[in-house]
Motif scaffolding. Sequence first.
Motif, PDB file in Angstrom:
ATOM      1  N   CYS A  55       7.577  -3.748  10.518  1.00  0.00           N
ATOM      2  CA  CYS A  55       8.610  -2.755  10.195  1.00  0.00           C
ATOM      3  C   CYS A  55       8.155  -1.841   9.061  1.00  0.00           C
ATOM      4  O   CYS A  55       8.395  -0.622   9.100  1.00  0.00           O
ATOM      5  CB  CYS A  55       9.912  -3.462   9.823  1.00  0.00           C
ATOM      6  SG  CYS A  55      10.702  -4.308  11.210  1.00  0.00           S
ATOM      7  N   LEU A  56       7.494  -2.415   8.057  1.00  0.00           N
ATOM      8  CA  LEU A  56       6.977  -1.608   6.948  1.00  0.00           C
ATOM      9  C   LEU A  56       5.916  -0.626   7.442  1.00  0.00           C
ATOM     10  O   LEU A  56       5.899   0.547   7.044  1.00  0.00           O
ATOM     11  CB  LEU A  56       6.384  -2.519   5.870  1.00  0.00           C
ATOM     12  CG  LEU A  56       7.362  -3.345   5.035  1.00  0.00           C
ATOM     13  CD1 LEU A  56       6.605  -4.300   4.124  1.00  0.00           C
ATOM     14  CD2 LEU A  56       8.260  -2.441   4.211  1.00  0.00           C
ATOM     15  N   THR A  59       7.551   2.159   9.495  1.00  0.00           N
ATOM     16  CA  THR A  59       8.228   3.084   8.577  1.00  0.00           C
ATOM     17  C   THR A  59       7.223   4.007   7.901  1.00  0.00           C
ATOM     18  O   THR A  59       7.454   5.218   7.744  1.00  0.00           O
ATOM     19  CB  THR A  59       9.019   2.307   7.513  1.00  0.00           C
ATOM     20  OG1 THR A  59       9.954   1.437   8.147  1.00  0.00           O
ATOM     21  CG2 THR A  59       9.761   3.261   6.586  1.00  0.00           C
ATOM     22  N   PHE A  62       6.013   7.402   9.685  1.00  0.00           N
ATOM     23  CA  PHE A  62       6.782   8.644   9.583  1.00  0.00           C
ATOM     24  C   PHE A  62       6.377   9.439   8.332  1.00  0.00           C
ATOM     25  O   PHE A  62       6.250  10.662   8.379  1.00  0.00           O
ATOM     26  CB  PHE A  62       8.275   8.330   9.558  1.00  0.00           C
ATOM     27  CG  PHE A  62       8.771   7.666  10.816  1.00  0.00           C
ATOM     28  CD1 PHE A  62       8.943   8.407  11.971  1.00  0.00           C
ATOM     29  CD2 PHE A  62       9.030   6.309  10.855  1.00  0.00           C
ATOM     30  CE1 PHE A  62       9.394   7.814  13.141  1.00  0.00           C
ATOM     31  CE2 PHE A  62       9.481   5.704  12.014  1.00  0.00           C
ATOM     32  CZ  PHE A  62       9.665   6.450  13.161  1.00  0.00           C
ATOM     33  N   LEU A  96       4.068   1.081   0.913  1.00  0.00           N
ATOM     34  CA  LEU A  96       4.471   0.526   2.206  1.00  0.00           C
ATOM     35  C   LEU A  96       3.311  -0.163   2.914  1.00  0.00           C
ATOM     36  O   LEU A  96       3.438  -1.319   3.368  1.00  0.00           O
ATOM     37  CB  LEU A  96       5.033   1.632   3.101  1.00  0.00           C
ATOM     38  CG  LEU A  96       6.417   2.182   2.740  1.00  0.00           C
ATOM     39  CD1 LEU A  96       6.738   3.407   3.591  1.00  0.00           C
ATOM     40  CD2 LEU A  96       7.485   1.115   2.950  1.00  0.00           C
TER      41      LEU A  96
END
Length: 245
Positions: A55-56, A59, A62, A96
Amino acid sequence: MGRLIDTSSRLCLRILTLLFWVGAGCLLYAGCCNIKTYRSYQSFFNDRYILIPSCLAVTGTFFLVFNGLLGCCISKKGSRCKQGCFMYFIVVVLCLEASAGVLTFVYMDRMDLELNPMLKAFENYNGSKSDLTVDNIQKELHCCGLHNYTDWETTLWYKQNFTIPKTCCNETFTSCNGNITETKEFYQEGCFEKLHSRLNYFMTWLFWSCIAVLIAQVLAAIGDGMLMIRNPFQDFRILDSATFT
């Protein structure tokens, strides 16, 4: 000399922004594949925290794409505001992807522990709707049992039916009915190794993609820093005037 440094920094940024998009594609691919694998076989996993690195990473893609667009603008024409935004998003992506890389490495090391519930799922198989995940993984990954088809001989299902699930049957053998004597008609590889290898492949892809993106981000930060030195946000030369002496 100054113009040479300025031109070189812009050229490096242009190349690195292209690498940002390539890295974003790799991260998106590996992260989405990990998430899809978890959603397909989530009952085999110890907890959902294994999704955190994916998920990191997703993310971060983007921000990578947006930062790539900023980098293209900076490489053509300098802008104090864009340079600052570019550096800010570099820091965000660094946080991230560094977190994703570290967590991916940790979960790769404890993959056996994460897949512990898979052992109970096969042991307690009874052919009901709640056991569809076992049937699905055997059909989709072309595997049989945890390590091979002989694992089914110790289960309650085999003791009651004297057969193994038909999802163990190789699709090329249409006459297969789960009879334990028809060993050549079963998938020979175990599901535990298959799922473990699948996850390890995408985790490894994710880890090295994070490392590559981090390196590209650091180099981009250096290039942007060189441009910011050449074109600072504020001119503080007034502080050198006689007014402040």
